[in-house]
Design an enzyme around this catalytic site. Sequence first.
Site, mmCIF file in Angstrom:
data_model
loop_
_atom_site.group_PDB
_atom_site.id
_atom_site.type_symbol
_atom_site.label_atom_id
_atom_site.label_comp_id
_atom_site.label_asym_id
_atom_site.label_seq_id
_atom_site.Cartn_x
_atom_site.Cartn_y
_atom_site.Cartn_z
ATOM 1 N N GLU A 1 -23.012 -56.471 27.003
ATOM 2 C CA GLU A 1 -23.548 -57.207 25.847
ATOM 3 C C GLU A 1 -23.705 -56.302 24.625
ATOM 4 O OE1 GLU A 1 -27.264 -59.149 26.689
ATOM 5 O OE2 GLU A 1 -27.317 -60.156 24.751
ATOM 6 N N LYS B 2 -36.277 -60.722 30.049
ATOM 7 C CA LYS B 2 -34.827 -60.465 29.957
ATOM 8 C C LYS B 2 -34.599 -59.317 28.974
ATOM 9 C CE LYS B 2 -30.345 -61.184 28.537
ATOM 10 N NZ LYS B 2 -29.654 -60.549 27.407
ATOM 11 N N ASP C 266 -28.849 -50.040 42.614
ATOM 12 C CA ASP C 266 -28.849 -51.446 43.035
ATOM 13 C C ASP C 266 -29.746 -52.242 42.077
ATOM 14 O OD1 ASP C 266 -29.186 -53.909 44.259
ATOM 15 O OD2 ASP C 266 -29.262 -53.074 46.275
ATOM 16 N N HIS D 292 -28.010 -58.613 16.054
ATOM 17 C CA HIS D 292 -27.209 -58.841 17.260
ATOM 18 C C HIS D 292 -25.814 -59.321 16.883
ATOM 19 C CE1 HIS D 292 -26.168 -59.967 21.311
ATOM 20 N NE2 HIS D 292 -25.996 -61.224 20.939
HETATM 21 C C1 LIG Z 1 -29.259 -54.004 16.163
HETATM 22 C C2 LIG Z 1 -30.426 -53.406 15.405
HETATM 23 C C3 LIG Z 1 -30.808 -52.057 16.017
HETATM 24 C C4 LIG Z 1 -30.012 -53.168 13.947
HETATM 25 O O1 LIG Z 1 -31.151 -52.861 13.216
HETATM 26 P P1 LIG Z 1 -31.079 -52.381 11.692
HETATM 27 O O2 LIG Z 1 -32.456 -52.272 11.185
HETATM 28 O O3 LIG Z 1 -30.092 -53.208 10.957
HETATM 29 O O4 LIG Z 1 -30.441 -50.970 11.925
HETATM 30 P P2 LIG Z 1 -30.313 -49.731 10.976
HETATM 31 O O5 LIG Z 1 -28.957 -49.777 10.374
HETATM 32 O O6 LIG Z 1 -31.503 -49.574 10.087
HETATM 33 O O7 LIG Z 1 -30.377 -48.575 12.074
HETATM 34 C C5 LIG Z 1 -31.548 -48.319 12.800
HETATM 35 C C6 LIG Z 1 -31.175 -47.596 14.074
HETATM 36 O O8 LIG Z 1 -30.566 -48.532 14.991
HETATM 37 C C7 LIG Z 1 -29.510 -47.869 15.699
HETATM 38 N N1 LIG Z 1 -28.258 -48.535 15.341
HETATM 39 C C8 LIG Z 1 -28.042 -49.382 14.319
HETATM 40 N N2 LIG Z 1 -26.775 -49.827 14.342
HETATM 41 C C9 LIG Z 1 -26.172 -49.233 15.380
HETATM 42 C C10 LIG Z 1 -24.871 -49.294 15.930
HETATM 43 N N3 LIG Z 1 -23.921 -50.046 15.385
HETATM 44 N N4 LIG Z 1 -24.607 -48.575 17.019
HETATM 45 C C11 LIG Z 1 -25.557 -47.799 17.589
HETATM 46 N N5 LIG Z 1 -26.808 -47.697 17.109
HETATM 47 C C12 LIG Z 1 -27.109 -48.394 16.016
HETATM 48 C C13 LIG Z 1 -29.513 -46.414 15.259
HETATM 49 O O9 LIG Z 1 -30.318 -45.667 16.137
HETATM 50 C C14 LIG Z 1 -30.136 -46.495 13.908
HETATM 51 O O10 LIG Z 1 -30.826 -45.318 13.560
HETATM 52 P P3 LIG Z 1 -30.024 -44.104 12.816
HETATM 53 O O11 LIG Z 1 -29.166 -43.474 13.833
HETATM 54 O O12 LIG Z 1 -29.249 -44.721 11.706
HETATM 55 O O13 LIG Z 1 -31.174 -43.249 12.380
HETATM 56 C C15 LIG Z 1 -31.676 -54.354 15.396
HETATM 57 O O14 LIG Z 1 -31.341 -55.518 14.707
HETATM 58 C C16 LIG Z 1 -32.148 -54.706 16.778
HETATM 59 O O15 LIG Z 1 -32.729 -53.905 17.476
HETATM 60 N N6 LIG Z 1 -31.970 -55.965 17.187
HETATM 61 C C17 LIG Z 1 -32.302 -56.445 18.511
HETATM 62 C C18 LIG Z 1 -31.048 -56.562 19.301
HETATM 63 C C19 LIG Z 1 -31.262 -57.038 20.715
HETATM 64 O O16 LIG Z 1 -32.341 -57.159 21.222
HETATM 65 N N7 LIG Z 1 -30.154 -57.320 21.375
HETATM 66 C C20 LIG Z 1 -30.131 -57.842 22.692
HETATM 67 C C21 LIG Z 1 -29.468 -59.190 22.702
HETATM 68 S S1 LIG Z 1 -30.628 -60.476 22.492
HETATM 69 C C22 LIG Z 1 -31.341 -60.516 24.056
HETATM 70 O O17 LIG Z 1 -30.655 -60.406 25.017
HETATM 71 C C23 LIG Z 1 -32.812 -60.430 24.300
HETATM 72 C C24 LIG Z 1 -33.799 -61.359 23.702
HETATM 73 C C25 LIG Z 1 -33.788 -61.203 22.223
HETATM 74 O O18 LIG Z 1 -33.569 -62.701 24.007
HETATM 75 C C26 LIG Z 1 -35.134 -60.915 24.282
HETATM 76 C C27 LIG Z 1 -36.323 -61.642 23.739
HETATM 77 O O19 LIG Z 1 -36.199 -62.827 23.376
HETATM 78 O O20 LIG Z 1 -37.420 -61.027 23.731
HETATM 79 N N1 LIG Z 2 -32.263 -55.714 50.183
HETATM 80 C C1 LIG Z 2 -31.699 -54.601 49.691
HETATM 81 O O1 LIG Z 2 -32.069 -54.151 48.622
HETATM 82 C C2 LIG Z 2 -30.611 -53.930 50.451
HETATM 83 C C3 LIG Z 2 -29.926 -52.905 49.845
HETATM 84 N N2 LIG Z 2 -28.954 -52.220 50.518
HETATM 85 C C4 LIG Z 2 -28.164 -51.136 49.918
HETATM 86 O O2 LIG Z 2 -28.587 -49.926 50.538
HETATM 87 C C5 LIG Z 2 -28.201 -48.814 49.731
HETATM 88 C C6 LIG Z 2 -29.379 -47.878 49.552
HETATM 89 O O3 LIG Z 2 -29.842 -47.463 50.827
HETATM 90 P P1 LIG Z 2 -30.240 -45.955 51.062
HETATM 91 O O4 LIG Z 2 -30.834 -45.882 52.428
HETATM 92 O O5 LIG Z 2 -31.063 -45.418 49.961
HETATM 93 O O6 LIG Z 2 -28.845 -45.212 50.919
HETATM 94 P P2 LIG Z 2 -27.906 -44.406 51.886
HETATM 95 O O7 LIG Z 2 -28.061 -44.806 53.294
HETATM 96 O O8 LIG Z 2 -26.542 -44.468 51.292
HETATM 97 O O9 LIG Z 2 -28.392 -42.900 51.692
HETATM 98 C C7 LIG Z 2 -29.705 -42.467 51.803
HETATM 99 C C8 LIG Z 2 -29.730 -41.233 52.666
HETATM 100 O O10 LIG Z 2 -29.342 -40.073 51.925
HETATM 101 C C9 LIG Z 2 -29.890 -38.921 52.592
HETATM 102 N N3 LIG Z 2 -30.438 -37.993 51.586
HETATM 103 C C10 LIG Z 2 -29.824 -36.854 51.150
HETATM 104 N N4 LIG Z 2 -30.567 -36.231 50.230
HETATM 105 C C11 LIG Z 2 -31.691 -36.956 50.058
HETATM 106 C C12 LIG Z 2 -32.836 -36.835 49.205
HETATM 107 N N5 LIG Z 2 -33.000 -35.819 48.335
HETATM 108 N N6 LIG Z 2 -33.787 -37.786 49.267
HETATM 109 C C13 LIG Z 2 -33.661 -38.822 50.089
HETATM 110 N N7 LIG Z 2 -32.618 -39.007 50.932
HETATM 111 C C14 LIG Z 2 -31.620 -38.082 50.909
HETATM 112 C C15 LIG Z 2 -30.968 -39.467 53.546
HETATM 113 O O11 LIG Z 2 -30.430 -39.411 54.877
HETATM 114 P P3 LIG Z 2 -30.913 -38.250 55.895
HETATM 115 O O12 LIG Z 2 -32.403 -38.237 55.842
HETATM 116 O O13 LIG Z 2 -30.366 -38.695 57.200
HETATM 117 O O14 LIG Z 2 -30.299 -36.991 55.358
HETATM 118 C C16 LIG Z 2 -31.122 -40.908 53.138
HETATM 119 O O15 LIG Z 2 -31.529 -41.737 54.178
HETATM 120 C C17 LIG Z 2 -27.774 -49.385 48.402
HETATM 121 O O16 LIG Z 2 -26.357 -49.367 48.346
HETATM 122 C C18 LIG Z 2 -28.288 -50.820 48.466
HETATM 123 O O17 LIG Z 2 -27.490 -51.656 47.648
HETATM 124 C C19 LIG Z 2 -28.681 -52.499 51.833
HETATM 125 C C20 LIG Z 2 -29.339 -53.509 52.472
HETATM 126 C C21 LIG Z 2 -30.313 -54.350 51.837
#
Ligand SMILES: CC(C)(COP(=O)([O-])OP(=O)([O-])OC[C@H]1O[C@@H](n2cnc3c(N)ncnc32)[C@H](O)[C@@H]1OP(=O)([O-])[O-])[C@@H](O)C(=O)NCCC(=O)NCCSC(=O)C[C@@](C)(O)CC(=O)[O-]
Ligand SMILES: NC(=O)C1=CN([C@@H]2O[C@H](COP(=O)(O)OP(=O)(O)OC[C@H]3O[C@@H](n4cnc5c(N)ncnc54)[C@H](OP(=O)(O)O)[C@@H]3O)[C@@H](O)[C@H]2O)C=CC1
Length: 440
Positions: free
Chosen positions: A93, A274, A290, A388
């Site tokens: 998005e 969202k 995940d 947006h």
């Molecule tokens: C889009 C902005 C940031 C513009 O906002 P603006 O004020 O026009 O931006 P600006 O030109 O003044 O720039 C401000 C800063 O925004 C960034 N920025 C600005 N333009 C860019 C670009 N092209 N690419 C990357 N970064 C950009 C950048 O960090 C920039 O700072 P700078 O670097 O210039 O110091 C603002 O309007 C905004 O934040 N809008 C909200 C957008 C949003 O939420 N989008 C999600 C989709 S809608 C949704 O899914 C969620 C929702 C809305 O339903 C959730 C809800 O209802 O609560």
């Molecule tokens: N409902 C859900 O959310 C479900 C999710 N999944 C899936 O399961 C996966 C995640 O399971 P997960 O058990 O985490 O993954 P994995 O089984 O892939 O790996 C985890 C293993 O990595 C090892 N390990 C190595 N280094 C570390 C460390 N620093 N810290 C912890 N563990 C370490 C451990 O095994 P050891 O101790 O033997 O070395 C650990 O059990 C995801 O892909 C997910 O999408 C699966 C089923 C249901």
Amino acid sequence: MSDDKVQTLKVKRSSRLSGFYRQTPESRRTRLVESRWLAPEEAEACAGLGGFDEACADAMVENVIGLHGLPLGLALNFVVNGQDRLVPMSVEEPSIIAAASYAARLCAEGGGFAVTWDEPITTAQVQLLDVPALTAAEMALRARSAELLAEANGCLGAMCARGGGARELEVRVLDATTLVVHVHVDTRDAMGANLVNGLAERMAPRLAALTGGRVGLKILTNLADRRKVYVRVTVPSAALASEGFPDGTAVRDAILEAQLFAEMDPYRAVTHNKGVMNGVDAVLVACGNDWRAVEAGAHAYAARSGVYRPLTAWKQGPAGELVGLLEMPLATSTVGGAARTHPGVQRALKLAQVTSAVDLAGVAAAAGLATNLAALKALSTEGIQKGHMALHARRVAAEVGAQGELVEIVAERLARERVYRPERAREILAEEVRRKEAAR
Ligand SMILES: CC(C)(COP(=O)([O-])OP(=O)([O-])OC[C@H]1O[C@@H](n2cnc3c(N)ncnc32)[C@H](O)[C@@H]1OP(=O)([O-])[O-])[C@@H](O)C(=O)NCCC(=O)NCCSC(=O)C[C@@](C)(O)CC(=O)[O-]
Ligand SMILES: NC(=O)C1=CN([C@@H]2O[C@H](COP(=O)(O)OP(=O)(O)OC[C@H]3O[C@@H](n4cnc5c(N)ncnc54)[C@H](OP(=O)(O)O)[C@@H]3O)[C@@H](O)[C@H]2O)C=CC1
């Protein structure tokens, strides 16, 4: 990772890369090397599919017939617990990464994101049905709790060695003949699903024998409410002022009204959340986590009181500043899952300088609070469409065939006109192509 790369990543760098969004992907990668965020070969490896190929895909899921790409972008300006962080985001998005960067810039003015977290506890559930005497069964389980945990840890040698392991056994009564046993396990840097599912299956026969019940399901819960993350930001009201909205205090008040709306109305709270998940999910996807598990847990947590509520709270602070809080379950991982098979995941984790699963949860949650703030600020002032849709216009321009600099030129004209229809984009593109040819 080689020692010199570790050193490179330890250097203090700024997450504020001015003008980054006006660069090309290639020059952005060069910039990351110049500003010492990445080693040259790491930056090069980000190009294209980032090393992800059919063999990786085929090892990851079933019936693979090809690859399916998503953009990888970086949100800038993040300061998390005093440290500058680049935040990798993978999302389809437009405007989410810009929104996160913008809000992070505002939050940096108040010191950035303060993040804390619970221990990384993942919980296994064992369902026990047809339990003949519930109270006696409960007492038997509680009396044996230490012994059962020791048995569990006996199967978790490697996890215990790295500081994790089974921590607590909890018994819950679901109805007159059904119990559920929760085994809370510290899974360190793993999400722990496979680990605790295996543990639940191993423990189930013993739990059934102790209670006289029949084993039902043995699986983790995704309501990871022992694995929460907490984020707090402060934004000075003055920082909220923007073009057309010079009074930052009025913007703050409008954001507080938006918060109240979400608190009073589940229809609004869902959309509010969202906006939080815009940031959280994009980080999780980039880092190979995940996101379905986190989504399910987040919404269940939002509805824990029986009414669906916002995950964030925006308040007025004592000095009139805007204070934002996010509290949510966030089971993340830096090992296991896709981290093993997707070469881009390790790179994304390095870019964000993630040191552990809980650290990743903190970064993802900071991104979630940022995208929520950006959306609320836009909604409370100029409306969501302006910012947006201006970014959406680039997609429309590309869809009708604009390439290179023409993407920006067509998008800018669409945004100026506030018309985003492909037909109009096509007309503008034709005009611009003619203009370019005439200038030759
Ligand atoms: C889009 C902005 C940031 C513009 O906002 P603006 O004020 O026009 O931006 P600006 O030109 O003044 O720039 C401000 C800063 O925004 C960034 N920025 C600005 N333009 C860019 C670009 N092209 N690419 C990357 N970064 C950009 C950048 O960090 C920039 O700072 P700078 O670097 O210039 O110091 C603002 O309007 C905004 O934040 N809008 C909200 C957008 C949003 O939420 N989008 C999600 C989709 S809608 C949704 O899914 C969620 C929702 C809305 O339903 C959730 C809800 O209802 O609560
Ligand atoms: N409902 C859900 O959310 C479900 C999710 N999944 C899936 O399961 C996966 C995640 O399971 P997960 O058990 O985490 O993954 P994995 O089984 O892939 O790996 C985890 C293993 O990595 C090892 N390990 C190595 N280094 C570390 C460390 N620093 N810290 C912890 N563990 C370490 C451990 O095994 P050891 O101790 O033997 O070395 C650990 O059990 C995801 O892909 C997910 O999408 C699966 C089923 C249901």
